[in-house]
Design a protein around this motif. Structure first.
Motif, PDB file in Angstrom:
ATOM      1  N   THR A   1      -3.588   3.600   7.843  1.00 42.93           N
ATOM      2  CA  THR A   1      -4.180   4.380   6.754  1.00 42.93           C
ATOM      3  C   THR A   1      -4.815   3.471   5.717  1.00 42.93           C
ATOM      4  O   THR A   1      -5.932   3.719   5.239  1.00 42.93           O
ATOM      5  N   LEU A   2      -4.125   2.389   5.356  1.00 41.62           N
ATOM      6  CA  LEU A   2      -4.666   1.442   4.376  1.00 41.62           C
ATOM      7  C   LEU A   2      -5.966   0.821   4.860  1.00 41.62           C
ATOM      8  O   LEU A   2      -6.888   0.579   4.079  1.00 41.62           O
TER       9      LEU A   2
ATOM     10  N   HIS B   1      -8.846   4.103   5.288  1.00 38.15           N
ATOM     11  CA  HIS B   1      -9.192   5.043   4.214  1.00 38.15           C
ATOM     12  C   HIS B   1      -9.484   4.288   2.914  1.00 38.15           C
ATOM     13  O   HIS B   1      -8.808   3.322   2.577  1.00 38.15           O
TER      14      HIS B   1
ATOM     15  N   THR C   1      -5.024   8.390  -1.339  1.00 40.28           N
ATOM     16  CA  THR C   1      -4.513   8.202   0.023  1.00 40.28           C
ATOM     17  C   THR C   1      -3.877   6.835   0.181  1.00 40.28           C
ATOM     18  O   THR C   1      -2.814   6.683   0.787  1.00 40.28           O
ATOM     19  N   ARG C   2      -4.510   5.821  -0.386  1.00 41.81           N
ATOM     20  CA  ARG C   2      -3.964   4.470  -0.258  1.00 41.81           C
ATOM     21  C   ARG C   2      -2.695   4.298  -1.087  1.00 41.81           C
ATOM     22  O   ARG C   2      -1.773   3.588  -0.690  1.00 41.81           O
TER      23      ARG C   2
ATOM     24  N   LEU D   1      -3.837  -6.667  -0.941  1.00 39.77           N
ATOM     25  CA  LEU D   1      -4.305  -5.638  -1.880  1.00 39.77           C
ATOM     26  C   LEU D   1      -4.121  -6.038  -3.341  1.00 39.77           C
ATOM     27  O   LEU D   1      -4.555  -5.302  -4.233  1.00 39.77           O
TER      28      LEU D   1
ATOM     29  N   ASP E   1      -7.410  -6.114  -4.952  1.00 40.66           N
ATOM     30  CA  ASP E   1      -8.236  -4.943  -4.678  1.00 40.66           C
ATOM     31  C   ASP E   1      -9.100  -4.591  -5.892  1.00 40.66           C
ATOM     32  O   ASP E   1      -8.733  -4.851  -7.043  1.00 40.66           O
TER      33      ASP E   1
ATOM     34  N   ILE F   1      -4.462   0.222  -7.419  1.00 35.73           N
ATOM     35  CA  ILE F   1      -3.998  -0.264  -6.122  1.00 35.73           C
ATOM     36  C   ILE F   1      -3.428  -1.675  -6.268  1.00 35.73           C
ATOM     37  O   ILE F   1      -2.361  -1.993  -5.730  1.00 35.73           O
TER      38      ILE F   1
END
Length: 398
Positions: free
Chosen positions: A258-259, A262, A267-268, A297, A300, A305
């Motif tokens: 997912t990371l 998306h 979501t993340r 991340l 990011d 995040i």
């Protein structure tokens, strides 16, 4: 159930893919892949049960004759003190039409020559070497035609199964093994490798040969391929060959995908929360993947995040340090900065007492317990708070 003791176990894989005699027109290019890929699975650093340094790969086309193979096999077998696993893959022939003797083909094997047996690998010799090994647990995996002749029952009552042994054969004593043209592996070994690589759902974190066999048999039967056979003593079932990659502790969390796939922040953030939950139950290999993804991340573009990743990584580090607190504590005892903290505390105490008109030697003696308390306080805090520990300490500085 347990994996082999790596430092006391030996893995030997023997295969022949090129031939000059009877099988010159029937090379088995897949056999070399069999040996290399099966060795990689069984010696995998995260999932395998054997060490690469204690893995012997022997290719028939690279040796002078059977005596070279048997010599190397004997050396490995005698060096095994826990588990010995021997794998064989090649063409094979019977000693005679009605007999139970099995010969593994080498490059010069040619039954048109009266001395063909001397240029073949007699399975009886392999069996004898395996049985003479000091390893209490011994496994033979054989992927050849008529492989079922290697089973103890095929050799008669005088060759009944010995405690701590297992023989996994690709086909029965009257069947030919299958090597589909163009495939990377032979049919039996390919199915075995795929099974070891993907694991088995619904079983524990480790896979024994007994766990694997029903699924191996089912996969081959569903493709209308010859059925394998397994002959084993009961006490071999407590030995695992590999860790079960399908077990929850070895499964890569979907949140990692997912990371990667998306881009929207909610979501993340949800994926990071899922990783936080699954981290503690994961095995070390999966934990490493999670830490790597989370660490990436921290830079990011989204501050939310980045901040969440920073906090999650700190939580993982604290958990790791707390779980190994005694080891971390001992690792800090000789750290120069903490010794310096004790010396500074002592010097400060001496200075204060001297300014209060204490006799200097008395002030020095009184400063000793202050130095000890300061030193131990620094050591204890360094083992508790990861910010006080250097990167090398977190990796287990001796």
């Amino acid at each position: 159930m347990r994996l082999p003791v790596p430092e006391k176990s030996q893995l030997v894989l023997i295969g022949t893919s090129q031939f000059q005699g009877e099988f010159a027109d029937h090379p088995l290019s897949a056999v070399r892949n069999n040996v290399n890929d099966l060795a990689s699975v069984l010696t995998d650093a995260n999932y395998g049960g054997f060490l690469p340094s204690r893995c012997t790969k022997i290719f028939g086309e690279e040796v002078i004759g059977p005596e070279d193979i048997l010599t190397r096999l004997h050396a490995a077998a005698q060096g095994a003190k826990d588990v010995l696993l021997v794998y064989l893959s090649s063409h094979a022939v019977r000693g005679d039409a009605a007999g139970n003797e099995l010969f593994i083909a080498l490059p010069k094997t040619d039954r048109n020559h009266p001395a063909w047996r001397y240029w073949s690998l007699a399975f009886d010799d392999i069996r004898r070497i395996v049985r003479q090994s000091p390893a209490p647990l011994r496994i033979v995996v054989i992927d050849t035609c008529y492989a079922g002749l290697a089973a103890p029952e095929a050799m008669g009552a005088e060759h009944m199964q010995i405690s701590g042994t297992a023989t996994l054969a690709a086909v029965g004593p009257n069947h030919r093994a299958v090597a589909p043209k163009g495939d990377r592996h032979t049919a039996f070994t390919g199915a075995l490798i795929r099974l070891l690589n993907r694991g088995v759902d619904g079983t524990g974190p480790l896979l024994s040969i007994a766990d694997i066999f029903p699924h191996l048999e089912s996969e081959l039967a569903s493709s209308e391929l010859p059925r394998p056979s397994l002959h084993r003593s009961e006490n071999i079932d407590g030995l695992a060959l590999v860790s079960n990659r399908a077990h929850e502790s070895h499964r890569v969390p979907p949140a990692l995908t997912t990371l990667a796939e998306h881009g929207d922040i909610p979501t993340r953030l949800a994926a990071l929360s899922d990783l936080s939950t699954s981290y503690a139950a994961a095995n070390p290999a999966v934990q490493g993947l999670i830490r790597e993804a989370v660490a990436a991340l921290r830079s990011d573009d989204s501050k939310m995040i980045a901040a969440r990743a920073e906090g999650l990584l700190a939580d993982m580090t604290v958990g790791e340090v707390s779980a190994n607190y005694p080891k971390r504590l001992l690792a800090q005892l000789t750290y120069a900065w903490w010794i310096a903290a004790g010396v500074i505390a002592a010097a400060g105490c001496v200075l204060v007492l001297w300014r209060l008109d204490w006799y200097l030697p008395y002030a020095a003696v009184a400063a000793v317990p202050v130095a000890v308390i300061g030193y131990l306080g620094a050591v204890a805090s360094s083992a508790i708070f990861p910010a006080a520990i250097s990167k090398t300490d977190l990796e287990g500085r001796p």
